[in-house]
Design a protein around this motif. Sequence first.
Motif, PDB file in Angstrom:
ATOM      1  N   PRO A  58     -13.482  -7.378  -4.951  1.00  0.00           N
ATOM      2  CA  PRO A  58     -14.123  -6.067  -4.798  1.00  0.00           C
ATOM      3  C   PRO A  58     -13.496  -5.047  -5.744  1.00  0.00           C
ATOM      4  N   ILE A  59     -14.263  -4.043  -6.116  1.00  0.00           N
ATOM      5  CA  ILE A  59     -13.748  -3.027  -7.036  1.00  0.00           C
ATOM      6  C   ILE A  59     -14.294  -1.654  -6.665  1.00  0.00           C
ATOM      7  N   GLU A  60     -13.459  -0.642  -6.827  1.00  0.00           N
ATOM      8  CA  GLU A  60     -13.845   0.755  -6.680  1.00  0.00           C
ATOM      9  C   GLU A  60     -13.815   1.401  -8.063  1.00  0.00           C
ATOM     10  N   GLY A  61     -14.790   2.247  -8.348  1.00  0.00           N
ATOM     11  CA  GLY A  61     -14.842   2.907  -9.650  1.00  0.00           C
ATOM     12  C   GLY A  61     -14.423   4.367  -9.569  1.00  0.00           C
ATOM     13  N   LEU A  62     -13.641   4.803 -10.549  1.00  0.00           N
ATOM     14  CA  LEU A  62     -13.236   6.201 -10.653  1.00  0.00           C
ATOM     15  C   LEU A  62     -14.038   6.899 -11.748  1.00  0.00           C
ATOM     16  N   TRP A  63     -14.230   8.191 -11.599  1.00  0.00           N
ATOM     17  CA  TRP A  63     -14.886   8.986 -12.636  1.00  0.00           C
ATOM     18  C   TRP A  63     -13.812   9.390 -13.649  1.00  0.00           C
ATOM     19  N   SER A  84     -10.271  14.759 -10.314  1.00  0.00           N
ATOM     20  CA  SER A  84     -11.172  14.045  -9.406  1.00  0.00           C
ATOM     21  C   SER A  84     -10.683  12.629  -9.148  1.00  0.00           C
ATOM     22  N   SER A  85     -10.211  11.943 -10.201  1.00  0.00           N
ATOM     23  CA  SER A  85      -9.745  10.562 -10.055  1.00  0.00           C
ATOM     24  C   SER A  85      -8.454  10.484  -9.251  1.00  0.00           C
ATOM     25  N   LEU A  86      -7.571  11.462  -9.415  1.00  0.00           N
ATOM     26  CA  LEU A  86      -6.343  11.476  -8.615  1.00  0.00           C
ATOM     27  C   LEU A  86      -6.660  11.688  -7.132  1.00  0.00           C
ATOM     28  N   PHE A  87      -7.600  12.587  -6.848  1.00  0.00           N
ATOM     29  CA  PHE A  87      -8.002  12.825  -5.463  1.00  0.00           C
ATOM     30  C   PHE A  87      -8.605  11.563  -4.855  1.00  0.00           C
ATOM     31  N   ARG A  88      -9.501  10.913  -5.605  1.00  0.00           N
ATOM     32  CA  ARG A  88     -10.135   9.688  -5.113  1.00  0.00           C
ATOM     33  C   ARG A  88      -9.118   8.562  -4.978  1.00  0.00           C
ATOM     34  N   SER A  89      -8.155   8.502  -5.885  1.00  0.00           N
ATOM     35  CA  SER A  89      -7.118   7.466  -5.823  1.00  0.00           C
ATOM     36  C   SER A  89      -6.311   7.580  -4.546  1.00  0.00           C
ATOM     37  N   ARG A  94      -4.861   5.547   0.852  1.00  0.00           N
ATOM     38  CA  ARG A  94      -4.738   5.755   2.300  1.00  0.00           C
ATOM     39  C   ARG A  94      -5.610   4.771   3.069  1.00  0.00           C
ATOM     40  N   ASP A  95      -6.793   4.481   2.525  1.00  0.00           N
ATOM     41  CA  ASP A  95      -7.719   3.583   3.220  1.00  0.00           C
ATOM     42  C   ASP A  95      -7.282   2.123   3.132  1.00  0.00           C
ATOM     43  N   PHE A  96      -6.884   1.695   1.942  1.00  0.00           N
ATOM     44  CA  PHE A  96      -6.569   0.269   1.736  1.00  0.00           C
ATOM     45  C   PHE A  96      -5.138  -0.065   2.121  1.00  0.00           C
ATOM     46  N   ARG A  97      -4.247   0.893   2.012  1.00  0.00           N
ATOM     47  CA  ARG A  97      -2.833   0.726   2.376  1.00  0.00           C
ATOM     48  C   ARG A  97      -2.199  -0.479   1.671  1.00  0.00           C
ATOM     49  N   PRO A  98      -2.123  -0.441   0.350  1.00  0.00           N
ATOM     50  CA  PRO A  98      -1.580  -1.588  -0.387  1.00  0.00           C
ATOM     51  C   PRO A  98      -0.062  -1.682  -0.265  1.00  0.00           C
ATOM     52  N   ASP A  99       0.437  -2.889  -0.432  1.00  0.00           N
ATOM     53  CA  ASP A  99       1.878  -3.115  -0.492  1.00  0.00           C
ATOM     54  C   ASP A  99       2.402  -2.889  -1.899  1.00  0.00           C
ATOM     55  N   VAL A 101       0.864  -1.787  -6.210  1.00  0.00           N
ATOM     56  CA  VAL A 101      -0.235  -1.482  -7.136  1.00  0.00           C
ATOM     57  C   VAL A 101       0.179  -1.963  -8.521  1.00  0.00           C
ATOM     58  N   VAL A 102      -0.723  -2.704  -9.167  1.00  0.00           N
ATOM     59  CA  VAL A 102      -0.443  -3.328 -10.457  1.00  0.00           C
ATOM     60  C   VAL A 102      -1.440  -2.808 -11.485  1.00  0.00           C
ATOM     61  N   GLY A 103      -0.958  -2.472 -12.680  1.00  0.00           N
ATOM     62  CA  GLY A 103      -1.829  -2.002 -13.750  1.00  0.00           C
ATOM     63  C   GLY A 103      -1.632  -2.810 -15.016  1.00  0.00           C
ATOM     64  N   THR A 104      -2.715  -3.049 -15.741  1.00  0.00           N
ATOM     65  CA  THR A 104      -2.637  -3.808 -16.989  1.00  0.00           C
ATOM     66  C   THR A 104      -3.021  -2.964 -18.202  1.00  0.00           C
ATOM     67  N   GLY A 105      -2.881  -1.659 -18.080  1.00  0.00           N
ATOM     68  CA  GLY A 105      -3.103  -0.788 -19.227  1.00  0.00           C
ATOM     69  C   GLY A 105      -4.488  -0.184 -19.253  1.00  0.00           C
ATOM     70  N   GLY A 106      -4.628   0.846 -20.065  1.00  0.00           N
ATOM     71  CA  GLY A 106      -5.898   1.544 -20.182  1.00  0.00           C
ATOM     72  C   GLY A 106      -5.952   2.747 -19.250  1.00  0.00           C
ATOM     73  N   TYR A 107      -6.821   3.695 -19.612  1.00  0.00           N
ATOM     74  CA  TYR A 107      -6.891   4.942 -18.860  1.00  0.00           C
ATOM     75  C   TYR A 107      -7.398   4.735 -17.435  1.00  0.00           C
ATOM     76  N   ALA A 108      -8.132   3.644 -17.184  1.00  0.00           N
ATOM     77  CA  ALA A 108      -8.713   3.438 -15.855  1.00  0.00           C
ATOM     78  C   ALA A 108      -7.643   3.292 -14.785  1.00  0.00           C
ATOM     79  N   GLY A 109      -6.475   2.756 -15.160  1.00  0.00           N
ATOM     80  CA  GLY A 109      -5.435   2.518 -14.171  1.00  0.00           C
ATOM     81  C   GLY A 109      -4.479   3.662 -13.966  1.00  0.00           C
ATOM     82  N   ALA A 110      -4.482   4.650 -14.853  1.00  0.00           N
ATOM     83  CA  ALA A 110      -3.481   5.712 -14.783  1.00  0.00           C
ATOM     84  C   ALA A 110      -3.530   6.512 -13.484  1.00  0.00           C
ATOM     85  N   PRO A 111      -4.698   6.964 -13.006  1.00  0.00           N
ATOM     86  CA  PRO A 111      -4.698   7.790 -11.789  1.00  0.00           C
ATOM     87  C   PRO A 111      -4.196   7.039 -10.555  1.00  0.00           C
TER      88      PRO A 111
END
Length: 374
Positions: A58-63, A84-89, A94-99, A101-111
């Motif tokens: 599953p994936i969630e999209g940020l603006w 907007s992306s920081l607020f949505r992040s 809070r909803d998913f409660r991850p243990d 968070v992993v990022g592989t680069g690019g602006y999509a992962g920054a927020p």
Amino acid sequence: MKASAPRFIISGGGTGGHIFPAIAIADELKRLRPDAEFLFVGAKGRMEMEKVPAAGYPIEGLWISGLQRRFTLDNLAFPVKVLSSLFRSRQILRDFRPDAVVGTGGYAGAPILYAAAQMGIPTLIQEPNAFAGLANKWLAGRVDKICVAFAGMGRFFPKHKLVITGNPVRQQLLDRSLDLARKRTTQRQTVLLMGGSGGARSLNEAMAGSTELIKARPQVQWVWQCGKHYLATYEGSATAALPNVHLTAFLDQMDQAYAEATVVIGRAGSTTIAEIEYLGKPTILVPSPWVAEDHQTKNAEALTREDAAVLVSDDSVTERLVPEVYSLLDDGHRRERLSANARKLAMPGAVTRIAEEVLNLISTPNQATVHATV
């Protein structure tokens, strides 16, 4: 190790060089922890919104979008998109409660990574290139661990956070390719030109402008992957009409294509480099001049310094590409040297090392109560 089912958010998007490593890391985490739950976060309208669900996640999209180098109307909206992306992040966290968070680069992962670090959630980023991207450099001081593929990355990142893991590769595909290569019964010389799914304009122009050179050596076979955007332009070209040239928009059987290739031509993205190192393929790299920070040139130079690839600049590719190919085809000793040196740079098992670093983050005692901070 966390006893209950771990939950991971993974983010990487915009290009295949960010998306496919992210999926590979998720797949390996799932192998190591079959009970794990995953959520991807990407940018709305980008290719990850199709590729990630196709891989079963599953994936969630940020603006969110990247900041353009030239003035555009999109740049005016950039600060609003970031907020907007920081607020949505934060909502997603809070909803998913991850243990972790992993990022592989690019602006999509920054927020999502920035928000996770602020909330005390363990974070890890993977930097695939020899020259670090802007998003990862910005996040470096906030995340817990940074996995890299090249030596000397301490000039971009805090050294105490660095782990040299290598870049994830499609190992099953590459192992099939090696097996197919061992079983080959013919020694026909074949050149594989990879322009990527979108295609590479300068590589296509070089092929179209080299009809007579390619025609002069009919015993050399060419597989010309032009990209979906360029098929209509070049399928009627004189080069494509030659009997020793096979033009295609996509390469559906990449294992077979690699197995048959005597010489590979491609851009210098991190995934391409990791794969040709793993296979030990004599390769001509033509770095794209359009990528951020000219990082593909830095990637290619990391190989040429070790005599592990040939670099041809984008602005000279029409004149130099085919002569360089023939020079390699005519010099078996040079091909063997390039192959051996490329293999020395390979780092098999990179995706396992990265996944283990992620799991180590959630196994430390001081991270046991992370959900209380979310």
